[in-house]
Design a protein around this motif. Structure first.
Motif, short mmCIF file in Angstrom:
data_model
loop_
_atom_site.label_atom_id
_atom_site.label_comp_id
_atom_site.label_asym_id
_atom_site.label_seq_id
_atom_site.Cartn_x
_atom_site.Cartn_y
_atom_site.Cartn_z
N VAL A 236 16.88 23.38 15.51
CA VAL A 236 16.42 23.16 14.13
C VAL A 236 17.54 23.52 13.16
O VAL A 236 17.83 22.78 12.21
CB VAL A 236 15.14 23.99 13.83
N THR B 115 15.28 21.23 4.08
CA THR B 115 13.89 21.42 3.63
C THR B 115 13.74 22.66 2.77
O THR B 115 12.61 23.03 2.42
CB THR B 115 12.94 21.53 4.84
N ASP C 248 11.28 25.24 4.06
CA ASP C 248 9.85 25.04 3.80
C ASP C 248 9.15 24.78 5.13
O ASP C 248 9.25 23.71 5.72
CB ASP C 248 9.66 23.85 2.85
N ARG C 249 8.44 25.77 5.62
CA ARG C 249 7.80 25.70 6.93
C ARG C 249 6.74 24.61 6.99
O ARG C 249 6.52 24.00 8.04
CB ARG C 249 7.20 27.05 7.31
N ALA C 250 6.07 24.35 5.87
CA ALA C 250 5.05 23.29 5.85
C ALA C 250 5.69 21.93 6.06
O ALA C 250 5.14 21.08 6.76
CB ALA C 250 4.27 23.33 4.54
N LEU D 258 8.56 21.36 7.64
CA LEU D 258 9.00 21.30 9.04
C LEU D 258 7.82 21.04 9.97
O LEU D 258 7.91 20.19 10.86
CB LEU D 258 9.69 22.60 9.43
N LEU D 259 6.71 21.72 9.76
CA LEU D 259 5.54 21.50 10.60
C LEU D 259 5.04 20.07 10.46
O LEU D 259 4.70 19.41 11.45
CB LEU D 259 4.43 22.49 10.26
N GLY D 260 5.03 19.55 9.25
CA GLY D 260 4.61 18.17 9.03
C GLY D 260 5.50 17.19 9.77
O GLY D 260 5.02 16.22 10.36
N PHE E 239 7.29 17.84 12.47
CA PHE E 239 7.03 17.99 13.91
C PHE E 239 5.71 17.33 14.30
O PHE E 239 5.60 16.75 15.38
CB PHE E 239 7.01 19.47 14.30
N LEU E 240 4.71 17.39 13.42
CA LEU E 240 3.44 16.72 13.69
C LEU E 240 3.63 15.20 13.74
O LEU E 240 3.01 14.52 14.56
CB LEU E 240 2.40 17.09 12.63
#
Length: 67
Positions: free
Chosen positions: A17, A26, A29-31, A33-35, A37-38
């Motif tokens: 990453v 980003t 911004d963890r949200a 990154l998670l988005g 990855f989703l």
């Protein structure tokens, strides 16, 4: 999976990453990154799984070779 192996795996994945610059791109911004990855996971669950894997594997191998 043993604890030590899992820890090593998580560190290596975090390194990927960081290596591609996602943290800076980003603003950490963890949200976001998670988005992202989703979205990748959804693609891999779809009909285009094999094509995506082939494309991403080629890109990844080239990136490793350029180091």
């Amino acid at each position: 999976m043993k604890r030590r192996e899992r820890t090593r795996q998580l560190i290596e994945l975090g390194g990927l990453v960081q290596k591609v610059g996602l943290i800076e791109l980003t603003d950490d911004d963890r949200a976001v990154l998670l988005g992202a990855f989703l979205a990748v996971a959804a693609k891999l669950q779809g009909e285009e799984r094999e094509q995506a894997l082939t494309l991403w594997r080629r890109r990844g191998r080239r990136a490793f070779q350029q180091e």
